[in-house]
Design a protein around this motif. Structure first.
Motif, short mmCIF file in Angstrom:
data_model
loop_
_atom_site.label_atom_id
_atom_site.label_comp_id
_atom_site.label_asym_id
_atom_site.label_seq_id
_atom_site.Cartn_x
_atom_site.Cartn_y
_atom_site.Cartn_z
N UNK A 92 -28.89 49.01 -6.27
CA UNK A 92 -29.71 49.05 -5.07
C UNK A 92 -31.19 49.18 -5.41
N UNK A 93 -31.49 49.99 -6.40
CA UNK A 93 -32.89 50.24 -6.68
C UNK A 93 -33.50 49.19 -7.57
N UNK A 94 -32.72 48.66 -8.52
CA UNK A 94 -33.33 47.79 -9.51
C UNK A 94 -33.10 46.31 -9.25
N UNK A 95 -32.06 45.96 -8.49
CA UNK A 95 -31.85 44.56 -8.15
C UNK A 95 -32.21 44.36 -6.70
N UNK A 96 -32.17 43.12 -6.26
CA UNK A 96 -32.60 42.82 -4.91
C UNK A 96 -31.56 43.19 -3.86
N UNK A 97 -31.98 43.09 -2.65
CA UNK A 97 -31.10 43.36 -1.52
C UNK A 97 -29.89 42.44 -1.52
N UNK A 100 -27.25 43.65 -3.85
CA UNK A 100 -26.66 44.89 -3.36
C UNK A 100 -25.72 44.61 -2.19
#
Lengths: 1022, 243
Positions: A92-97, A100
């Motif tokens: 969630x924090x390091x890859x895109x929406x 996720x």
């Protein structure tokens, strides 16, 4: 009892200061473990899905594995996957929406055997991050700790495999706990899934692209692009006005050379730039891709370039063309990218020859995106040859400064259904669905040659004597998962486009013409609605909605069904299903079918009568069928012949739509997609009223009921065309039917004027309309809600649905517009190469339906054409008809009255044309260089044209009454297009100039102008 | 980076609570000897201190005295170090004034003011993370009780928000900052009467009832906790007095 912990976060503010934030973190003793081996199921309070119990081990992917190999974890073969919350948060924090959401959908998907374990909220699993410990290390440690806990929680009965890419972790934890194994992902696949070839290939592709990325970052030589500046420098630069921030927009037609940066609000306020900034060439674009938010540095003024005006092919590379560019404009180069807008792209593989020419680097292949604006992408794969003819989806991984093209890896190909591996009903689905294959006689009635059959019907007598009517609709949503690529593509297309000679499908043909299409003699999934009707009164007693499996017994076409209904059994030979049967069984089956069609018609009549009582309208739209011969030459134009079977099928569909609308609205009062048809504006009816008065009829337009009644009464026994024309005028006056979300309208506005129903939606054609797909999903959710099951699939919220409705409405309007234009084009083409003077077909019967100062508007029933005919030509001569009633042009004058127009020549002859007079017209084509060709009508006699054709019209006239209601709203929209523009203008004027709504002098003058036919070739479309 | 997920698919909030669960509440009464009544409360990381003076004669202008009941005077201030960015001054800004006014309305409804005509009751609240109003009311209730001023009932307050179709009780600062609708409710739990209800965001009418119910349930939970604190305090006090 919850335990409170505190987490300290250090954040950096925009000013660059560090901010210390303390956040609470609550831990609990029991977190659902979703395992069937759980020793205290009550304490863990499982809801939702459990892991299946027939797996040999559980696998826990590391955060890095979830980030990089999610596509492999999506394989349905991999079972017993436990995603730790720590890993999910890393995604969630390091890859895109996008990625996720993919993970979230995977977790929600009941078919996929994976669960999420909220380890960070479990009091034994939570480990606070230690001072100086890196985020990555902490995440790995947390996941391992949770894995160990989980193993003990299941009482050491299930071995757990933790897969990680971190060699150190393998060293450290590998042999720490018995029963918890820590291995690399590659190792895991090799040992546990040696047969899963697709996963191995995908894994290799990902690994390779990563390795190359690492290699390339080590090689520093041969840089193709300057490095991007660090973020702090960029932010400071933007603040100081040295750099400019904007969105990169690549010129579609010159994708290699030109791109523009559209300025974003904040940055443009100090710089006095008004226009966009030109980015010339790939080098200056510096690895940014269309849609990225980039930071640009302006070049000195002497290096500014102008945009190229000349047309050019997209393929030519950076070559300077000889054309002189336009005036120089601000030019810049990209120094950094603030936000990457990398999506998944559809690409095509190069042909064999091209692959060989790229030969030096055999495993890397340059693929060309479908979108011109995206540069070629380099992917690593060994399957280039096998994928040659496929279009695949590729994701960009990185774009190093040393490489000309971005690196990517391919994700998925479109679903394929080959004859070698025929599609079968899966046993799981067989259990879930109601099986109607044996119990029901299901058949479809469609136009001839139809491939996408989305509705079938059934009717049978129940044991208690009551009837059961069933409508079975193709279960498209089974194949199209929400937010899958097909779904997203279908949503943008929104509808299938039917043109006169071809169609553009909304769904890929594998689905639309094969797997979803309810063809005869094969098993298909369907969504069914079944009503129990009273045997005598046909009152609806019960209704059932649900998923079914059906096998359509007959795929009939309308004409054959009509013949069967009329008792003419000779058409049997045309129905392929009857061909191979012996005489006896054939007779029995035929009887059964004829009974079913008869019964259906009976039911439809009753339902229709009830709706008529409420004021349903019967409207008229002219539809022409273009018949093509084998060589795609236009064979004939045939107006659609309405049959009673049309109405029967349509009525069943309306009934189904209506009941589904009721159901979804009850279940989801604020987020159901319905279709409304607002009542028309009264002022649009004035033309209709005037015309009807000419024939002595009075049209009451106060409500749909009175309108329907007065239209029924307005019937000239000698001339059935009059009624058709009046109905088509009424159709033109209607407003458009629209999709809407129930959350955004008051309940009174749900009403459907044309069908006289309080709630209506589109449910019956999911193959060719996206709205129906949405409604299907809503209905499925409504059913599971009834059963108190968890609602699967994410439904649209009211706001999203509203947005979607607007999109679908726009696309629908565009589709209808193009359909109409296509028909017009074919009408023109039909007459184009025929010599109007000699060809018999170019002479036809026409009816006057409106009178203007210098001509009349005509309707030609034979071809369904509407157009204008002049009574006064450009030289000022007027028409006159001699005793033989042939017309010629003579000097004279015209006089227009309310219902007639008289042409008087100078020598005293006069001829009068009344409204609804029949005349003979010659049809010709007026060619135009700049615009499309138009049809031109010429009156050649004031007597009706007598040919056998008129007989045909008379013959069909009793059937006209049962004009298809299904088509009504469609043709309404079609006819409305022209009208609407006008209305909008008037309404705008009301708003802008506060004009009075009454008959102002302006509108009067406008009307007078309207009355004169201008000689602009396409001006008589109303 | 994907946006912050206030409520995960599994039903957990950012800090690990479920939708209806409160933050940890700790309270103490009688923290200052000089004041007539005082209390300290911690709700999660929100900390509030309340002191009560009175009832005493009106200070300052006599004209403010009410003939039939007591005047309730409330002042709210928050410490300059209580927020992420240091504040300029502790009280007197518009936000503090509004908060003071709301507290006054709440307690005018709860205190039996008609028992003390022509007198004044001062409530001062010092404050530190999300749900400031609720923490202030709860602290002040304890302080008023500590001062021995007769009240109709406890006043228990709690906030509630609404995310993705679920009502969340007792919002933390992160959840407040996300910008969804927030509702503050002060309840007299025994009678179920509402002393104050405030919401300044848009929320569909159909959802209001659910959010209200969540807030009311949370307020009743707060009441159980406060009640326990008061009993504990009374027990300790009576031991000290040697009864």
């Amino acid at each position: 009892m919850l335990q409170k912990r505190e987490k300290v976060l250090l954040l950096r503010t925009f000013q660059g200061r560090t901010l210390r934030i303390v956040r609470e973190h609550y831990l609990r003793p029991c977190v659902p473990c979703h395992s069937p081996l759980c020793p205290q199921p009550a304490a863990c309070s499982h809801d939702g899905k459990l892991l299946s119990s027939d797996v040999t081990h559980y696998v826990i992917p590391d955060w890095k594995v979830v980030q990089d190999y999610l596509e492999i974890l999506e394989f349905p073969e991999l079972k017993g996957i436990i995603f730790m919350q720590t890993a999910c948060q890393a995604v969630q924090h390091q890859r895109g929406r996008r990625q996720y959401n993919k993970l979230r959908n995977l977790l929600k998907d009941a078919r996929h055997d994976c669960i999420l374990f909220a380890n960070e909220f479990q009091q034994c699993c939570y480990l606070p991050r230690e001072r100086g410990e890196s985020m990555e290390k902490w995440q790995t440690r947390s996941i391992y700790n949770a894995a160990v806990w989980y193993y003990h929680h299941c009482q050491d009965r299930m071995p757990i495999v933790m897969v990680t890419e971190d060699e150190e972790a393998i060293q450290q934890y590998g042999s720490e706990t018995e029963g918890v194994f820590v291995i690399t992902f590659k190792n895991y696949l090799d040992n546990f899934w040696p047969d899963l070839k697709a996963a191995h290939e995908l894994c290799d592709s990902i690994l390779q692209s990563r390795r190359e990325r690492e290699n390339e970052s080590q090689e520093s030589h041969g840089k193709e692009y300057p490095e991007h500046l660090p973020l702090e420098v960029l932010e400071a630069g933007i603040k100081s006005g040295r750099y400019i921030q904007g969105i990169l927009n690549v010129n579609k037609h010159r994708a290699q050379i030109e791109a523009f940066v559209r300025l974003q609000g904040a940055s443009s306020k100090d710089s006095d730039l008004v226009s966009d900034i030109l980015i010339h060439g790939m080098k200056a674009r510096n690895r940014s891709i269309h849609g990225d938010v980039v930071v640009v540095e302006l070049l000195p003024k002497n290096e500014w370039k102008g945009r190229t005006v000349a047309l050019c092919e997209n393929d030519c590379d950076d070559k300077a063309s000889g054309e002189s560019p336009s005036e120089p404009m601000p030019t810049g180069r990209v120094v950094g990218i603030l936000q990457k807008n990398w999506r998944d792209y559809v690409v095509t593989f190069p042909s064999k020859e091209e692959v060989q020419s790229q030969g030096k680097n055999a495993q890397k292949i340059l693929v060309t995106p479908w979108d011109y604006r995206i540069p070629k992408i380099r992917i690593s794969t060994q399957q280039a040859e096998t994928l040659q003819d496929f279009r695949v989806v590729v994701r960009i991984d990185s774009w190093e400064s040393t490489s000309v093209y971005p690196n990517g890896h391919f994700m998925c190909e479109m679903p394929v259904n080959t004859p070698e591996s025929p599609w079968k009903v899966s046993p799981e689905e067989e259990q879930k669905r109601k099986d109607l294959r044996k119990s029901h006689l299901v058949f479809s009635i469609d136009p001839k040659g139809c491939e996408d059959v989305d509705d079938t019907l059934s009717v049978r007598t129940l044991n208690n004597g009551n009837l059961e009517l069933g409508v079975h609709i193709a279960d498209v949503t089974h194949f199209v998962a929400p937010n899958s690529y097909i779904d997203i593509e279908a949503r943008t297309r929104a509808t299938t486009y039917y043109l006169a000679d071809r169609r553009y499908d909304m769904l890929p043909s594998v689905l639309s013409a094969d797997l979803c299409s309810l063809l005869g003699g094969v098993d298909r999934y369907a969504v069914s609605i079944m009503w129990e009707l009273d045997k005598a009164s046909y009152e609806i007693k019960k209704v059932w909605y649900g998923r079914t499996i059906i096998r359509s017994a007959y795929k009939l076409f309308y004409e054959a069904a009509q013949e069967l209904l009329d008792g003419n059994l000779s058409v049997v030979d045309d129905i392929p299903e009857f061909k191979d049967l012996d005489e006896k069984s054939r007779q029995a089956k035929l009887e059964e079918l004829v009974w079913a069609i008869g019964k259906l018609t009976d039911i439809a009549r009753h339902v229709r009568a009830k709706r008529d009582g409420c004021g349903a309208l019967e409207l008229e739209g002219v539809e022409v069928c273009v018949q093509l011969d084998d060589k795609k030459n236009i064979h004939d134009l045939i107006p659609k012949q309405p049959l009673e079977v049309h109405e029967t099928v349509a009525e069943c569909m309306i009934l189904a739509n209506h009941w589904v609308a009721k159901k979804i609205w009850e279940s989801f009062p604020h987020q159901a997609l319905l279709r409304q048809h607002p009542p028309p504006h009264q002022e649009f009816f004035s033309e209709l009223r005037e015309c009807a008065k000419a024939k002595g009829f009075f049209i009451d337009t106060r409500s749909n009921k009175t309108l329907a009644d007065s239209l029924d009464n307005a019937n000239d026994p000698h001339d059935p065309i009059v009624n058709r024309l009046l109905r088509s005028m009424a159709t033109q006056a209607m407003s458009n039917a629209l999709y809407f979300s129930t959350g955004s309208c008051a309940e009174e506005e749900f009403h459907h004027y044309g069908l006289a129903l309080d709630k209506y939606t589109h449910f019956t054609s999911p193959i060719r309309r996206y709205s129906d797909i949405v409604v299907h999903r809503l209905l499925m959710a409504a059913i599971s809600k009834d059963k108190k099951m968890e609602i699967k699939g994410n439904l649209f919220s009211n706001k999203d649905l509203e947005e979607l409705c607007r999109h679908i409405n726009n696309r629908n309007q565009a589709a209808q517009h193009s359909q109409k234009q296509s028909t017009e084009l074919f009408q023109c083409m039909y007459f184009k190469d025929k010599d109007p003077a000699t060809e018999e077909r170019c002479i036809s019967d026409g009816v006057i339906y409106s009178i203007r100062t210098n001509g009349v508007l005509l309707f030609i029933p034979r071809f369904g054409i509407k157009g204008a005919a002049y009574l006064k030509n450009k030289d000022g001569l007027v028409i006159s008809c001699g005793p033989d009633s042939c017309s010629e042009w003579k000097p004279g004058s015209l006089q227009r009255f309310q219902n007639k127009i008289t042409s008087t020549t100078t020598d005293g002859e006069s001829v009068t044309f009344h409204l609804f007079d029949h005349v003979t017209v010659r049809i010709s084509i007026q060619a135009s260089r700049c615009h499309s060709d138009t049809i031109r009508l010429e009156i050649i006699s004031n007597k009706p044209y007598k040919i056998p054709n008129t007989e045909l019209i008379h013959q069909s006239s009793p059937l006209l009454k049962s004009e298809l209601v299904k088509e009504v709203t469609k043709s309404v929209e079609e006819a409305q297009l022209a009208q609407e523009v006008k209305v909008n203008i008037i309404q705008e004027e009301y708003q802008e100039y506060r004009q009075t709504k009454g008959r102002s002098l302006y509108t009067l003058l406008e009307e007078i102008r309207d009355l004169a036919l201008l000689d602009v070739s396409n001006n008589y479309g109303i | 980076m994907a946006g912050l997920e206030l409520l995960s698919d599994q039903g957990y909030r950012v800090d690990g609570r479920r939708a209806g669960e409160l933050r940890k509440i700790q309270a103490r009464m009688g923290v200052f000897a000089q004041a007539d009544g005082s209390a300290y409360i911690e709700q999660g990381n929100t900390k509030a201190l309340a002191v009560v003076y009175g009832p005493h004669e009106i200070r300052g202008s006599r004209a403010r005295a009410l003939p039939d009941r007591a005047l309730v005077n409330c002042q709210y201030s928050s410490a300059t170090f209580s927020t992420g960015e240091r504040k300029r001054r502790p009280h007197g800004d518009r936000k503090s004034c509004e908060m003071g006014l709301q507290l006054r309305q709440t307690f005018e409804a709860a205190i039996l003011t008609q028992l003390h005509p022509r007198s004044q009751i001062d409530i001062y609240v010092l404050q530190a993370d999300g749900g400031t109003y609720a923490a202030c009311v709860n602290a002040a209730t304890l302080a008023v009780l500590d001062a021995g001023i007769p009240m109709r009932d406890f006043v228990c307050a709690c906030s509630a928000g609404f995310v993705d179709g679920t009502a969340l009780a007792d919002l933390s600062h992160v959840e407040e900052a996300a910008g969804g609708p927030q509702l503050a409710l002060a309840l007299l739990p025994a009678s179920g009467q509402i002393a104050l209800l405030e919401m300044d965001a848009r929320l569909h009418e159909d959802h209001l009832e659910r959010v209200l119910e969540a807030a009311a349930q949370a307020a009743r939970d707060v009441h159980t906790l406060l009640d326990r604190v008061v009993r504990q305090h009374v027990r300790e006090a009576s031991i000290l007095l040697g009864d």
